[in-house]
Design an enzyme around this catalytic site. Sequence first.
Site, PDB file in Angstrom:
ATOM      1  N   ASP A 355       0.634  -1.481   0.093  1.00 21.53           N
ATOM      2  CA  ASP A 355      -0.059   0.054  -0.006  1.00 21.53           C
ATOM      3  C   ASP A 355       0.958   1.279   0.000  1.00 21.53           C
ATOM      4  OD1 ASP A 355      -2.618   1.237   0.503  1.00 21.53           O
ATOM      5  OD2 ASP A 355      -1.646   1.980   2.317  1.00 21.53           O
ATOM      6  N   GLU A 391       1.805  -0.677  -5.000  1.00 19.31           N
ATOM      7  CA  GLU A 391       0.750   0.547  -5.296  1.00 19.31           C
ATOM      8  C   GLU A 391       1.739   1.926  -5.636  1.00 19.31           C
ATOM      9  OE1 GLU A 391      -3.243   2.490  -3.976  1.00 19.31           O
ATOM     10  OE2 GLU A 391      -1.602   2.229  -2.418  1.00 19.31           O
TER      11      GLU A 391
END
Length: 710
Positions: A355, A391
Amino acid sequence: MTDIIVEEGLVVEEGLPNPFGATWDGKGTNFALFSANATRVEVCLFDASGAKETARIELPEYTDQVFHGYLPGIGPGTFYGYRVHGPYEPNAGHRFNPHKLLLDPYARAHAGQLTWNPAVFGYKMESGDDLTFDERDSAPFMPKCVVVDPDYDWQGEAGRLNRPWDQTIIYETHVKGFSKLHGGVPEKLRGTYAGFGQQPVVDYIKSLGVTAVELLPIHTFINDSNLLEKKLTNYWGYNTIGFFAPDPRYASDVPNSLREFKEMVARLHAAGLEVILDVVYNHTAEGNERGPTLSFKGIDNASYYRLMPDKKRYYINDTGTGNTVNLSNPKVIQMVTDSLRYWAEHLHIDGFRFDLGTILAREVYGFDEQSGFLKAVDQDPVLTALKLIAEPWDCGPGGYQVGGFPPGWAEWNDKYRDTVRDFWRGQASVAALATRISGSADIFNEYGRRPWASVNFVTAHDGFTLNDWASYNDKHNEANGENNQDGSSSNRSWNCGTEGPTDDKAIIALRNRQKRNMLATLLLSQGTPMLLAGDEFARTQHGNNNAYCQDSEISWVDWELNADAKALLAFTKDLIKLRQTYPALRRSRFLTGAHDAVLDVRDLTWINANGQEMQQAHWQDGNTRCLGMLIDGRSQKTGIRKRGDDATLLLILNSYDGVVDFTLPQTEGGRQWTLLIDTNMVAAEPDTQFPVGATYQVTGRSLLLFVRSA
């Protein structure tokens, strides 16, 4: 502070500074905690309920910035935490407060949940002044760490599956939401690790043909107080406080959460399914200077977090969550890499999706592909063997870095998502689409990277589901309690004529075709496809594009399928089977379109509706909305210079409203084209053949796939 009665006979020995955390050796437990700035550390033990503190023992040794001690007789199931002494000088970056019970950063298991109380703040929370010092004991309101027995009988499982990237199809889902309403899972196990590992769940995922399950965060996380006040919760879990422990709320038997998680992994592996974890190493649940003191902030705030250089009272907030983990500190890098290795080696995890991955590679001057963290990963033989997915963006300066990660990494490709969405609603050119469906070479084709580095997706947990993309122009997030102000307003969606549910048969038919178009584009493109769980049968969130706080039927997968849902499910399975059957759909080399004079083959040719090669004028014509992609199966497949022996395929995509008469092109090696997919049909007639040069009427807004036959 309350006087603590130490258990009779409890002794402490010197212990070892490694490994970090609480390590049971069969006779006792070694405790080791890093802190560069603390003055002393106490380990606190609790009774079986976790409510009563029964002992407080100072760790006797300090070696290389590590406090450590050994407690004979202390074993698995023991609840514990730390109290860390040192200066409380927020302006200097130090926030030590021994009145606050702290979670071990290396704890392998947790029990209980945080109770939001003013006592969990290091300062007098009611005053709003973080320079004040609070002396209330936070232990009654804190979850506790648990000493674990690391042994587990994997019953012969070798470990990670190591499936090749070019064979990988990722299925993104949520441990709780996937099984919460599943009728094949015993009710007491629904929403748990044990529930996700039940045979009906595993069999269903296996039946799709996907190869990897990507789970939203399962590391121990904290529910935000503002959400709890609104009777909501942090459903997605992007609020980590423990990087080594599976969150106990997903365990049917909390004391055995670690064992239950391992059993789930073992069952998925037995079905040939890899397990990828979505992990959050970019920030923690402690927030900014006004956040609680739960772990890192009280252990060594100045080491664990990035602080403002000239005002160390304040935190650098490149994550948008209040704080940023300091991946410039070697011990913090070690913590993250230790965590990754632990999940890979001891829990057999196959890969990780990071993330806000840009944060991990951010140094003083911004994103750096030679950052300390990326270097640490690159030289680690365990980590480099895993599937690593970034990401590649954050909200800090220079935070958008799609294509910026080094060789060996895959990345979420939002340019693919945006272009494909735009194309099917008539707002992206065929030139833009061609680049994306052929592997996004403009982004990834350097340093020997392969097409699989592009993780293609059209939907994910964040945003509209596939059904909602075709059903809503606007977000409908009222249930989140933020006056519909949260979530993106740029969804690149089209409701096909009316907002939300409808009985209009024409609109329903168009929506169903659009869903088939999106799924077919995703699963027939070069790169690594990622499918959002439930999209295969048109799961809806009723227009909510930011369901992060919805631990409810808005987010849970609804397993009651109508006829349209069952038809879409069957169509998705057919698509995945086609991808697996035809290697030309998942090449490990970028398709260039260049003619190979030695092999006399062109790997890729772009075809217009006349059956001819696309010319510059066609690419520049903004009105062109129909495109053919011809992949020659005879082209070179590997670095070895020889012709391939794969089938030749023709993919046609038409985003016009109306029918396009498409001439099926001539190719060497066959006189017929066999239709495999037409998204205007729920299922194409098997073995329907058309001669080379025939005209096929391509329905408006539809996709077709042909294979060349003799």
